[in-house]
Design a protein around this motif. Structure first.
Motif, mmCIF file in Angstrom:
data_model
loop_
_atom_site.group_PDB
_atom_site.id
_atom_site.type_symbol
_atom_site.label_atom_id
_atom_site.label_comp_id
_atom_site.label_asym_id
_atom_site.label_seq_id
_atom_site.Cartn_x
_atom_site.Cartn_y
_atom_site.Cartn_z
ATOM 1 N N LEU A 96 63.710 111.308 2.752
ATOM 2 C CA LEU A 96 64.259 111.877 1.526
ATOM 3 C C LEU A 96 65.367 112.877 1.855
ATOM 4 C CD1 LEU A 96 63.581 111.690 -1.558
ATOM 5 C CD2 LEU A 96 62.182 113.729 -1.254
ATOM 6 N N ALA A 97 65.160 113.664 2.907
ATOM 7 C CA ALA A 97 66.164 114.652 3.323
ATOM 8 C C ALA A 97 67.270 114.030 4.160
ATOM 9 C CB ALA A 97 65.495 115.770 4.106
ATOM 10 N N THR A 98 66.918 113.182 5.108
ATOM 11 C CA THR A 98 67.941 112.644 6.008
ATOM 12 C C THR A 98 68.922 111.728 5.271
ATOM 13 O OG1 THR A 98 66.428 110.859 6.682
ATOM 14 C CG2 THR A 98 66.471 112.838 8.047
ATOM 15 N N LEU A 99 68.433 110.940 4.320
ATOM 16 C CA LEU A 99 69.325 110.078 3.548
ATOM 17 C C LEU A 99 70.273 110.905 2.684
ATOM 18 C CD1 LEU A 99 66.762 107.325 2.474
ATOM 19 C CD2 LEU A 99 68.718 107.010 4.005
ATOM 20 N N ALA A 100 69.749 111.986 2.112
ATOM 21 C CA ALA A 100 70.605 112.869 1.316
ATOM 22 C C ALA A 100 71.694 113.481 2.179
ATOM 23 C CB ALA A 100 69.759 113.951 0.657
ATOM 24 N N ALA A 101 71.329 113.960 3.362
ATOM 25 C CA ALA A 101 72.299 114.599 4.249
ATOM 26 C C ALA A 101 73.387 113.619 4.679
ATOM 27 C CB ALA A 101 71.590 115.171 5.469
ATOM 28 N N GLU A 102 73.008 112.379 4.945
ATOM 29 C CA GLU A 102 73.989 111.372 5.344
ATOM 30 C C GLU A 102 75.055 111.187 4.271
ATOM 31 O OE1 GLU A 102 71.794 107.858 6.120
ATOM 32 O OE2 GLU A 102 70.908 108.586 7.987
ATOM 33 N N ARG A 103 74.649 111.213 3.019
ATOM 34 C CA ARG A 103 75.588 110.969 1.928
ATOM 35 C C ARG A 103 76.404 112.206 1.565
ATOM 36 N NH1 ARG A 103 72.188 107.515 2.697
ATOM 37 N NH2 ARG A 103 72.248 105.363 1.918
ATOM 38 N N LEU A 104 75.869 113.369 1.835
ATOM 39 C CA LEU A 104 76.615 114.591 1.544
ATOM 40 C C LEU A 104 77.661 114.904 2.598
ATOM 41 C CD1 LEU A 104 73.754 116.935 0.284
ATOM 42 C CD2 LEU A 104 75.528 115.825 -1.090
ATOM 43 N N GLY A 105 77.426 114.474 3.827
ATOM 44 C CA GLY A 105 78.381 114.740 4.885
ATOM 45 C C GLY A 105 78.449 116.215 5.236
ATOM 46 N N ASN A 106 79.629 116.691 5.561
ATOM 47 C CA ASN A 106 79.786 118.048 6.085
ATOM 48 C C ASN A 106 80.361 119.022 5.061
ATOM 49 O OD1 ASN A 106 78.853 117.357 8.705
ATOM 50 N ND2 ASN A 106 80.863 116.484 9.185
ATOM 51 N N ARG A 107 80.155 118.765 3.786
ATOM 52 C CA ARG A 107 80.683 119.707 2.795
ATOM 53 C C ARG A 107 80.093 121.095 3.022
ATOM 54 N NH1 ARG A 107 78.994 118.130 -3.162
ATOM 55 N NH2 ARG A 107 79.903 116.121 -2.606
ATOM 56 N N ALA A 108 80.889 122.114 2.771
ATOM 57 C CA ALA A 108 80.497 123.483 3.090
ATOM 58 C C ALA A 108 79.563 124.072 2.038
ATOM 59 C CB ALA A 108 81.734 124.355 3.220
ATOM 60 N N LYS A 109 78.739 125.017 2.470
ATOM 61 C CA LYS A 109 77.877 125.817 1.603
ATOM 62 C C LYS A 109 77.070 124.949 0.628
ATOM 63 C CE LYS A 109 80.671 129.993 1.982
ATOM 64 N NZ LYS A 109 81.407 131.075 1.287
ATOM 65 N N GLN A 110 76.372 123.989 1.184
ATOM 66 C CA GLN A 110 75.556 123.107 0.361
ATOM 67 C C GLN A 110 74.359 123.856 -0.219
ATOM 68 O OE1 GLN A 110 74.450 119.539 2.482
ATOM 69 N NE2 GLN A 110 76.509 119.246 3.301
ATOM 70 N N ARG A 111 73.994 123.497 -1.445
ATOM 71 C CA ARG A 111 72.788 124.026 -2.091
ATOM 72 C C ARG A 111 71.856 122.860 -2.384
ATOM 73 N NH1 ARG A 111 72.518 126.614 -6.868
ATOM 74 N NH2 ARG A 111 71.191 128.295 -6.097
ATOM 75 N N TRP A 112 70.672 122.931 -1.837
ATOM 76 C CA TRP A 112 69.662 121.893 -2.040
ATOM 77 C C TRP A 112 68.525 122.470 -2.866
ATOM 78 C CZ3 TRP A 112 68.450 117.943 2.307
ATOM 79 C CH2 TRP A 112 69.612 117.567 2.968
ATOM 80 N N LEU A 113 68.025 121.682 -3.785
ATOM 81 C CA LEU A 113 66.814 122.019 -4.528
ATOM 82 C C LEU A 113 65.749 120.999 -4.161
ATOM 83 C CD1 LEU A 113 65.342 123.677 -6.728
ATOM 84 C CD2 LEU A 113 66.222 122.036 -8.403
ATOM 85 N N ILE A 114 64.669 121.457 -3.559
ATOM 86 C CA ILE A 114 63.582 120.571 -3.135
ATOM 87 C C ILE A 114 62.395 120.808 -4.056
ATOM 88 C CG2 ILE A 114 62.020 119.926 -1.262
ATOM 89 C CD1 ILE A 114 64.131 120.900 0.711
ATOM 90 N N GLY A 115 62.056 119.788 -4.833
ATOM 91 C CA GLY A 115 60.935 119.881 -5.760
ATOM 92 C C GLY A 115 59.656 119.422 -5.095
ATOM 93 N N GLY A 116 58.775 120.380 -4.815
ATOM 94 C CA GLY A 116 57.506 120.095 -4.165
ATOM 95 C C GLY A 116 57.519 120.512 -2.703
ATOM 96 N N LEU A 117 56.671 121.483 -2.360
ATOM 97 C CA LEU A 117 56.555 121.900 -0.957
ATOM 98 C C LEU A 117 55.647 120.957 -0.184
ATOM 99 C CD1 LEU A 117 56.907 123.910 1.398
ATOM 100 C CD2 LEU A 117 55.034 125.248 0.407
ATOM 101 N N GLY A 118 54.498 120.615 -0.782
ATOM 102 C CA GLY A 118 53.558 119.717 -0.125
ATOM 103 C C GLY A 118 53.174 120.206 1.260
ATOM 104 N N MET A 119 53.275 119.308 2.224
ATOM 105 C CA MET A 119 53.020 119.674 3.615
ATOM 106 C C MET A 119 54.292 120.036 4.363
ATOM 107 S SD MET A 119 49.972 117.090 4.767
ATOM 108 C CE MET A 119 48.351 117.202 3.979
#
Length: 237
Positions: free
Chosen positions: A48-71
């Protein structure tokens, strides 16, 4: 075989009860009688995270919202791939899950919550999307077993037309929303397509070594100038 030992229970606000169980070195969180997540298989949550990062590339000052801490599997994967100047906001509804991260599951979470890029908030991820004056580059949703309110009925709105529209409105141009699911859901795919997002529907293995069941991740990218009429079928892999 070692028996499962119940370690703790945590009430979900407005919903069911989470049960934390341990067998040897393995942990599982149940929503009622349904296994919600386990420590043995984490590949799809990390994707879920790695696929998102691949598509975002190296844009600066990214803000991520992760819904659910889980494990914490998605968060730890995000910390590996997000830029050093990123801000990772983790929103967890269940206070007990936050307590477990510092207690029974501390060995799994490690020092991820102490990373300076991380902001951990207790609350509803839908409210976090709507209430943040800044927009996000990525919204990652893993709060149920799929696009329906398993842990509590109110989560249904996250996956509705209105919920998808709210997620899209909270994205920066080129940002994306990613949703994890244990299984396909054709109706949810259709709702994503109708939202004006550019949609991918991907199959990923549950295990970290390419083994285990195939789970589903939807990626909806907020392409500037895209309209509902311009969206075709979701790309599946």
């Amino acid at each position: 075989m070692l028996p499962w030992i119940e370690l703790d229970r945590a009430k979900v606000p407005g919903g069911t009860e989470f049960v934390l169980r341990q067998r040897g070195t393995e942990f599982t969180i149940f929503a009622g009688t349904i296994g919600l997540m386990g420590s043995r298989m984490s590949g799809s949550e990390e994707a879920l995270a790695t696929l998102a990062a691949e598509r975002l590339g190296n844009r600066a000052k990214q803000r991520w919202l992760i819904g659910g801490l889980g494990m914490g599997f998605t968060l730890r994967a995000a910390l590996k791939v997000a830029p050093v100047d990123a801000e990772l906001i983790v929103v967890e509804l269940v206070p007990g899950v936050i307590k477990w991260a510092r207690g029974a599951l501390a060995g799994i979470h490690g020092d991820s919550l102490d990373d300076p890029r991380v902001r951990l908030r207790e609350g509803d991820v839908g409210s976090a999307m709507a209430g943040d004056p800044q927009k996000f580059d990525a919204i990652l949703l893993d709060v149920d077993n799929g696009p329906e309110g398993l842990s509590r009925p109110a989560n249904d709105r996250l996956y509705s037309h209105g919920g998808i529209a709210a997620a899209k409105a909270a994205l920066r141009p080129g940002g994306l929303v990613a949703v994890w699911s244990v299984a396909p859901d054709a109706k949810f795919t259709t709702r994503l397509q109708q939202s004006g997002l550019t949609v991918e529907e991907l199959r990923v293995r549950a295990g970290t070594t390419g083994r285990g069941a195939r789970h589903v991740i939807w990626l909806g990218t907020n392409r500037p100038g895209t309209t509902r009429a311009g969206i075709g079928s979701a790309r599946r892999t």
